[in-house]
Write a protein that holds these residues in place. Structure first.
Motif, PDB file in Angstrom:
ATOM      1  N   LYS A 196      16.900   1.877  49.618  1.00 38.88           N
ATOM      2  CA  LYS A 196      17.479   1.413  48.348  1.00 38.88           C
ATOM      3  C   LYS A 196      17.235   2.425  47.218  1.00 38.88           C
ATOM      4  O   LYS A 196      17.484   2.128  46.053  1.00 38.88           O
ATOM      5  N   ALA A 197      16.677   3.583  47.579  1.00 40.48           N
ATOM      6  CA  ALA A 197      16.362   4.639  46.602  1.00 40.48           C
ATOM      7  C   ALA A 197      15.516   4.136  45.437  1.00 40.48           C
ATOM      8  O   ALA A 197      15.742   4.478  44.274  1.00 40.48           O
ATOM      9  N   MET A 198      14.530   3.330  45.777  1.00 42.13           N
ATOM     10  CA  MET A 198      13.596   2.889  44.730  1.00 42.13           C
ATOM     11  C   MET A 198      12.638   4.031  44.384  1.00 42.13           C
ATOM     12  O   MET A 198      12.556   5.015  45.122  1.00 42.13           O
ATOM     13  N   SER A 199      11.895   3.860  43.291  1.00 38.93           N
ATOM     14  CA  SER A 199      10.951   4.910  42.903  1.00 38.93           C
ATOM     15  C   SER A 199       9.564   4.597  43.437  1.00 38.93           C
ATOM     16  O   SER A 199       9.077   3.472  43.269  1.00 38.93           O
ATOM     17  N   ALA A 200       8.928   5.600  44.039  1.00 40.52           N
ATOM     18  CA  ALA A 200       7.532   5.468  44.457  1.00 40.52           C
ATOM     19  C   ALA A 200       6.666   5.919  43.283  1.00 40.52           C
ATOM     20  O   ALA A 200       6.852   7.011  42.762  1.00 40.52           O
ATOM     21  N   ARG A 201       5.765   5.054  42.851  1.00 40.72           N
ATOM     22  CA  ARG A 201       4.861   5.389  41.749  1.00 40.72           C
ATOM     23  C   ARG A 201       3.470   4.887  42.113  1.00 40.72           C
ATOM     24  O   ARG A 201       3.289   3.686  42.292  1.00 40.72           O
ATOM     25  N   TYR A 202       2.508   5.794  42.215  1.00 41.84           N
ATOM     26  CA  TYR A 202       1.154   5.388  42.595  1.00 41.84           C
ATOM     27  C   TYR A 202       0.174   6.430  42.100  1.00 41.84           C
ATOM     28  O   TYR A 202       0.204   7.567  42.539  1.00 41.84           O
ATOM     29  N   ILE A 203      -0.679   6.005  41.148  1.00 37.64           N
ATOM     30  CA  ILE A 203      -1.648   6.971  40.631  1.00 37.64           C
ATOM     31  C   ILE A 203      -3.025   6.780  41.245  1.00 37.64           C
ATOM     32  O   ILE A 203      -3.862   7.667  41.214  1.00 37.64           O
ATOM     33  N   GLY A 204      -3.284   5.582  41.808  1.00 36.08           N
ATOM     34  CA  GLY A 204      -4.582   5.355  42.430  1.00 36.08           C
ATOM     35  C   GLY A 204      -5.607   4.731  41.495  1.00 36.08           C
ATOM     36  O   GLY A 204      -6.780   4.650  41.823  1.00 36.08           O
ATOM     37  N   SER A 205      -5.135   4.281  40.321  1.00 40.70           N
ATOM     38  CA  SER A 205      -5.945   3.421  39.446  1.00 40.70           C
ATOM     39  C   SER A 205      -5.203   2.098  39.427  1.00 40.70           C
ATOM     40  O   SER A 205      -4.085   2.032  38.904  1.00 40.70           O
ATOM     41  N   MET A 206      -5.820   1.070  39.974  1.00 43.06           N
ATOM     42  CA  MET A 206      -5.092  -0.192  40.044  1.00 43.06           C
ATOM     43  C   MET A 206      -4.606  -0.646  38.665  1.00 43.06           C
ATOM     44  O   MET A 206      -3.487  -1.108  38.502  1.00 43.06           O
ATOM     45  N   VAL A 207      -5.478  -0.509  37.666  1.00 45.31           N
ATOM     46  CA  VAL A 207      -5.110  -0.971  36.327  1.00 45.31           C
ATOM     47  C   VAL A 207      -3.839  -0.266  35.840  1.00 45.31           C
ATOM     48  O   VAL A 207      -2.920  -0.899  35.314  1.00 45.31           O
ATOM     49  N   ALA A 208      -3.790   1.050  36.043  1.00 47.09           N
ATOM     50  CA  ALA A 208      -2.640   1.813  35.552  1.00 47.09           C
ATOM     51  C   ALA A 208      -1.382   1.484  36.356  1.00 47.09           C
ATOM     52  O   ALA A 208      -0.299   1.301  35.786  1.00 47.09           O
TER      53      ALA A 208
END
Ligand code: AHG
Ligand code: MN
Ligand code: MN
Length: 329
Positions: free
Chosen positions: A236-248
């Protein structure tokens, strides 16, 4: 217009004013919860001050110890833990604190009626690289009588018993976001007046989103249903976003809509995130903002805790996205 000018025109609501107004709706209220917020606010400002100076003073890097969960402890983990414990113990409104950074229950005032659970510094791996980190907290009313030391049943309550929960995000700005079960509100720290001001009233999360947040490095070890869902996100061409701080990661998805997951893996069947310090407070906020939070087979807030540092798999965020993944498991 600056916050000071807005304040003069009565256009600013500070966190303390907001809490006082909320409290006034319950005439019989003792005010103890408001006092805990006062203590959280103070500690948050202290941690914020430290975070903003990181790099200039010696608070980056490892502390040289590991916690009871076998993870490397960073200096800022220890500092944040101490600042919150110090502020809450001087305030006198908590009978106990449980913390990701404390091996056991920390007993405080036996006359007080609240227990606080916290992850004093979330996103430790991001401290040294100047990316957003946070603090997560959760408050329960004790079940044992006042006047004696808190017992295990006070500290190990289901998430649905939370009286309040929230987080502080030390990001490009510093915000405190919380719920007392009556919606979610966000406050931004205005350094010029040293106070948190209401900036995000009545936060709700979209039912659908275009973001999926997961550590895809663990992909090969995920359950088949999770793999299938991730493939679908890509189709579905969604965006992957993951910084590794759960809060952020959580804060972004709350505002924009999306799904956050830390599923079980073959190696870690309960995932990584902690029920009492991370999953329960965020699940409470998620639901209060209109989203859903599940382990994959059970609503997070209904999980019966058995240990302080217990981990659970977590899938949370926009309700339609969570339901869809759930149906694939
Ligand atoms: P903490 O810094 O409190 O130990 O929490 C780290 C957590 C959480 O913030 C984040 O979502 C997750 O660990 C990231 O883990 P991975 O590096 O395994 O993706
Ligand atoms: Mn954490
Ligand atoms: Mn932590």
């Amino acid at each position: 217009m600056t916050t000071i000018e807005m304040k003069k025109q009565n256009k600013v609501t500070t966190l303390s004013q907001f809490i006082a107004e909320e409290q006034a709706k319950y005439p019989g209220s003792s005010g103890n919860l408001s006092k805990i917020f006062r203590d959280i606010k103070l500690a948050a400002k202290m941690v914020n001050r430290d975070v903003r100076k990181a790099g200039l003073v010696d608070i980056l890097g490892a502390h040289g110890s590991t916690n009871i969960q076998g993870e490397e402890v960073k200096k800022l983990d220890v500092i944040a833990n101490e600042e919150f414990i110090h502020s809450l113990s001087s305030g006198g409104d908590c009978c106990a604190i449980i913390s990701e950074e404390e091996d056991y229950v920390r007993h405080l005032n036996p006359e007080a009626k609240y227990v606080l659970a916290m992850d004093p510094l979330d996103g430790s791996s991001n401290i040294d690289v100047n990316a957003a980190i946070g603090t997560i907290f959760s408050i329960y009313r004790r079940v044992s009588p006042l006047g004696s030391e808190a017992i295990e049943a006070d500290c190990l309550q289901k998430g649905e018993n939370q009286v309040a929960a929230g987080y502080i995000i030390y990001g490009s700005s510093t915000m405190l976001v919380y719920t007392t079960g009556n919606g979610v509100n966000g406050f931004t720290l205005d350094g010029s007046i040293g106070d948190f001001c209401l900036s995000h009233p009545n936060m709700t999360t979209p039912e659908d989103g275009k973001i999926y947040s997961v550590n895809e490095g663990n992909y090969n070890k995920f359950p088949e249903g999770v793999k299938k869902y991730i493939e679908q996100c890509k189709d579905k061409a969604m965006s992957a976003r993951y910084i590794g701080s759960m809060v952020a990661d959580f804060h972004r998805n709350l505002i924009k809509g999306g799904i956050f997951m830390y599923p079980s893996t073959a190696k870690a069947p309960n995932g990584k995130l902690r029920l009492m310090y991370e999953c329960n407070p965020m699940a409470f906020l998620t639901e209060q903002a209109g989203g859903r939070a599940t382990t994959g087979s059970q609503r997070i807030l209904e999980v019966e805790p058995t240990e302080l540092h217990q981990r659970v798999p977590v899938i949370m965020g926009s309700s339609n996205m969570v339901s869809e993944l759930e149906s694939m498991l």
